[in-house]
Write an enzyme that holds these catalytic residues in place. Structure first.
Site, short mmCIF file in Angstrom:
data_model
loop_
_atom_site.label_atom_id
_atom_site.label_comp_id
_atom_site.label_asym_id
_atom_site.label_seq_id
_atom_site.Cartn_x
_atom_site.Cartn_y
_atom_site.Cartn_z
N GLU A 1 49.12 25.60 48.30
CA GLU A 1 49.84 25.94 47.17
C GLU A 1 51.15 26.07 47.17
OE1 GLU A 1 49.87 30.02 44.37
OE2 GLU A 1 47.98 29.50 45.42
N THR B 1 51.63 30.26 40.74
CA THR B 1 52.58 31.26 39.87
C THR B 1 53.18 30.57 38.51
OG1 THR B 1 53.36 32.20 41.83
CG2 THR B 1 54.38 32.94 39.79
N LYS C 1 40.87 33.50 40.76
CA LYS C 1 41.78 34.08 41.89
C LYS C 1 41.60 35.74 41.80
CE LYS C 1 46.64 34.62 42.76
NZ LYS C 1 47.93 33.86 42.23
#
Length: 197
Positions: free
Chosen positions: A41, A71, A131
């Site tokens: 990521e 993000t 998450k």
């Protein structure tokens, strides 16, 4: 469209490459892939970070590896992630607008959750993978507790984890552990092989 069952498969570790220019990001991605970690990521808080994501995606394509954008907190960032070739998006929290934008772009979205209410809202929105963030602050006990009322949720534990501490989260029920700042420590990268076993 790929979903997280396909993307994560049997992988247990997700590497987060934060704040690196394209060249160093690709170099670290290659070290991580060489260590046996398939998933990466790249957080995209800045325009420069989108360039790094694009470079890592291209390098991953050559090696048959996947890379997603992290993000992601606005629809504009979803568009940037899709344009850069990301295969999924990850957020620190649950935003249904961002979720919808990501799905519309053909990208599975991994929302961040930290309470039972957030887990329930994400589940109601169709998110079977979530998450757990910030995992180090929540602790392994949080994951164990959430498995009771939400046995169908698959958690990716993210935020402040170390290679040494990650197994606790796997035992507590995380399907995947995400390592970010730990990868900057030269002593921890070689220990990834132990975690992957």
């Amino acid at each position: 469209m790929n979903d997280f069952e396909d993307i994560f498969g049997g992988s247990r570790v997700l590497a987060i490459l934060r704040g690196l220019p394209p060249g160093p990001a690709v170099a670290l991605a290659n070290r991580v892939w060489d260590a046996g970690v398939d998933l990466i990521e790249v957080p995209i808080q800045t325009a420069e970070a989108v360039d790094s994501l694009r470079a890592v995606v291209a390098a991953g394509r050559e090696r048959g590896r996947r890379a997603g954008a992290g993000t992601v907190i606005t629809p504009a960032q979803v568009a940037a992630a899709a344009d850069a070739g990301a295969q999924y998006t990850v957020a620190p929290g649950l935003d249904l607008t961002v979720l919808a934008a990501s799905l519309a772009a053909g990208l599975p979205h991994l929302p961040g959750v930290g309470t039972g209410s957030e887990v329930q809202h994400a589940w109601a929105a169709g998110c079977r993978w979530q998450k757990a963030f910030p995992a180090a602050a929540l602790g392994p006990g949080w994951l164990s507790a959430m498995r009771g009322p939400f046995p169908g949720v698959r958690f990716v534990a993210t935020g402040g984890l170390t290679v040494a501490g990650a197994p606790e989260f796997l035992v507590a029920g995380a399907r995947v552990v995400a390592l970010g700042s730990a990868l900057a420590d030269p002593d921890q990268l070689p220990r990834l092989a132990e975690l992957l076993r």
